[in-house]
Design an enzyme around this catalytic site. Structure first.
Site, mmCIF file in Angstrom:
data_model
loop_
_atom_site.group_PDB
_atom_site.id
_atom_site.type_symbol
_atom_site.label_atom_id
_atom_site.label_comp_id
_atom_site.label_asym_id
_atom_site.label_seq_id
_atom_site.Cartn_x
_atom_site.Cartn_y
_atom_site.Cartn_z
ATOM 1 N N THR A 16 0.843 -1.194 0.000
ATOM 2 C CA THR A 16 0.000 0.000 0.000
ATOM 3 C C THR A 16 0.877 1.243 0.000
ATOM 4 O O THR A 16 2.052 1.199 0.368
ATOM 5 C CB THR A 16 -0.941 0.030 1.218
ATOM 6 O OG1 THR A 16 -0.177 0.221 2.416
ATOM 7 C CG2 THR A 16 -1.735 -1.273 1.316
ATOM 8 N N GLY A 17 0.307 2.357 -0.423
ATOM 9 C CA GLY A 17 1.104 3.579 -0.544
ATOM 10 C C GLY A 17 2.233 3.395 -1.532
ATOM 11 O O GLY A 17 3.370 3.826 -1.314
ATOM 12 N N ALA A 18 1.908 2.759 -2.683
ATOM 13 C CA ALA A 18 2.946 2.264 -3.587
ATOM 14 C C ALA A 18 3.464 3.291 -4.588
ATOM 15 O O ALA A 18 4.369 2.967 -5.355
ATOM 16 C CB ALA A 18 2.416 1.047 -4.351
ATOM 17 N N SER A 20 4.861 6.395 -4.070
ATOM 18 C CA SER A 20 5.930 7.338 -3.707
ATOM 19 C C SER A 20 6.733 6.767 -2.556
ATOM 20 O O SER A 20 6.319 5.823 -1.884
ATOM 21 C CB SER A 20 5.359 8.717 -3.327
ATOM 22 O OG SER A 20 4.717 8.663 -2.078
ATOM 23 N N GLY A 21 7.905 7.354 -2.345
ATOM 24 C CA GLY A 21 8.698 7.075 -1.168
ATOM 25 C C GLY A 21 9.046 5.615 -0.954
ATOM 26 O O GLY A 21 9.486 4.899 -1.861
ATOM 27 N N ILE A 22 8.852 5.149 0.273
ATOM 28 C CA ILE A 22 9.203 3.789 0.656
ATOM 29 C C ILE A 22 8.403 2.767 -0.143
ATOM 30 O O ILE A 22 8.953 1.755 -0.596
ATOM 31 C CB ILE A 22 8.977 3.591 2.171
ATOM 32 C CG1 ILE A 22 9.990 4.418 2.963
ATOM 33 C CG2 ILE A 22 9.075 2.111 2.546
ATOM 34 C CD1 ILE A 22 9.682 4.512 4.452
ATOM 35 N N GLY A 23 7.108 3.009 -0.340
ATOM 36 C CA GLY A 23 6.289 2.068 -1.089
ATOM 37 C C GLY A 23 6.750 1.916 -2.522
ATOM 38 O O GLY A 23 6.833 0.801 -3.054
ATOM 39 N N SER A 146 7.686 3.538 12.957
ATOM 40 C CA SER A 146 8.602 4.673 12.893
ATOM 41 C C SER A 146 9.469 4.671 14.135
ATOM 42 O O SER A 146 9.165 3.984 15.127
ATOM 43 C CB SER A 146 7.801 5.977 12.831
ATOM 44 O OG SER A 146 8.624 7.112 13.039
ATOM 45 N N TYR A 159 1.048 12.306 14.670
ATOM 46 C CA TYR A 159 1.776 11.284 13.916
ATOM 47 C C TYR A 159 2.441 10.316 14.889
ATOM 48 O O TYR A 159 2.372 9.091 14.718
ATOM 49 C CB TYR A 159 2.817 11.942 13.015
ATOM 50 C CG TYR A 159 3.665 10.966 12.237
ATOM 51 C CD1 TYR A 159 3.168 10.338 11.101
ATOM 52 C CD2 TYR A 159 4.965 10.668 12.634
ATOM 53 C CE1 TYR A 159 3.947 9.429 10.383
ATOM 54 C CE2 TYR A 159 5.745 9.772 11.924
ATOM 55 C CZ TYR A 159 5.231 9.152 10.800
ATOM 56 O OH TYR A 159 6.003 8.248 10.101
#
Length: 340
Positions: A16-18, A20-23, A146, A159
């Site tokens: 998921t969250g694929a 940008s960034g880590i995904g 995190s 957060y």
């Protein structure tokens, strides 16, 4: 049932969250190693572009435009994996967002929206993964926490709260699954500050653009940890020695860490750049201009490798020694800074 995780070239992996960034980094790295992918994000056009890129390199990819905070959307992710590939071997709950600002200045609606993505997105994804995987050979559930899963910071209070909640949920789910002997590995990944689009995507209540405190690490280190946990059962993994040191400091000297963060974190999370008028973020919807980018391009030094993370993926004894050493180093560093 015994817990046996497949090798990556044999896996079907949900991320998921694929976009940008880590995904995004994990998706590209997993595809290069032969995994079949089910990629989910809110940005449908970016998903289509990413899928085209990976298919051109020979990867098998299914995509689902979804908001992880909506249970029905997450159910569609699971269904897509089963319909396309017949099973799911690893489910990575990566989607997340932050808000920079004092807690009392942030609207209740924004607080709730952050938790809907960061916490309920992980809950929705994890429970969907259990439903789809437990009776189909098992596999790995990997939740992205995190360094603030263990230690809260100012100016990102909600957060921090959401990542504390993710840790508690992940630990509870792991114990329940282990009690029944379910063939599922449940891992919490705890990255330090990472050079992604994190600060750009965050909602900002400050008069300066958000910044991340050093040390800052490359997203590839997180992706490597995720892919390791997909193939080797791990309870948790710190990404970056800085994350492990903060966690150790939180356990051993919480009040000293309070003083240190009060003296440093308000400054370190505010860049010199004034907040742009009409600034866009990704709290409620994706910003197309910022999709398909792995890194923001931090002005600070970005650590491309982490000796701590590499060692902890290979040796429990060495990991323990490094945690102890990191705690001593953190105590020494904090005492020196506070003495100035």
């Amino acid at each position: 049932m015994p817990l046996t995780l497949r090798r990556l070239p044999e896996q079907v992996m949900v991320i998921t969250g694929a976009t940008s960034g880590i995904g995004l980094t994990t998706a590209r790295m997993a595809a290069a190693q032969g995994a079949r992918l089910v990629l989910a994000a809110r940005a449908g056009d970016a998903l289509d572009e990413l899928a085209g890129e990976l298919r051109a390199r020979g990867a098998e990819v299914a995509t689902v435009t979804a908001d992880v905070g909506v249970p029905g959307d997450v159910e569609r992710i699971g269904q897509a994996g089963i319909e396309r590939f017949g099973r799911i071997d690893t489910w990575v709950n990566n989607a997340g967002i932050s808000i920079f600002g004092r807690l009392e200045d942030i609207s209740p609606e924004d607080h709730h929206r952050l938790f809907q993505t960061n916490f309920w997105g992980v809950v929705n994804g994890s429970l969907e993964a259990v439903k789809r995987m437990k009776t189909r050979g098992g596999g790995a559930i990997i939740n992205i926490g995190s360094e603030v899963s263990d230690r809260a910071v100012p100016l990102q209070g909600m957060y921090s709260a959401s990542k504390h909640a993710v840790k508690a949920f992940t630990d509870s789910l792991r114990m329940e699954l282990e009690k029944e002997g379910a063939p599922l590995s449940v891992t919490l990944i705890k990255p330090a500050a990472i050079d992604t689009m994190f600060a750009v995507h965050a909602r900002n209540y400050m008069d300066k653009e958000p910044a991340l405190p050093p040390p800052i690490y490359a997203p590839e280190i997180v992706a490597e940890a995720i892919l390791h946990a997909a193939q080797t059962p791990k309870r948790d993994l710190f990404v970056g020695g800085g994350s492990a040191a903060i966690s150790a400091g939180a356990r051993l000297m919480p009040r000293v860490l309070d003083y240190f963060m009060r003296g440093t974190m308000f400054k370190q999370q505010r860049s010199p750049v004034p907040t742009r008028p009409g600034r866009r973020d990704a709290l409620y919807k994706p910003n197309p201009e910022d999709e398909l980018r792995q890194r923001q391009g931090m002005p600070q030094r970005v650590h491309e490798r982490s000796l701590y993370t590499s060692a902890s993926m290979r040796s429990t004894a060495l990991k323990t020694a490094l945690v102890g050493g990191g705690a001593l180093l953190a105590a020494f560093t904090l005492s020196r800074r506070l003495a100035r």
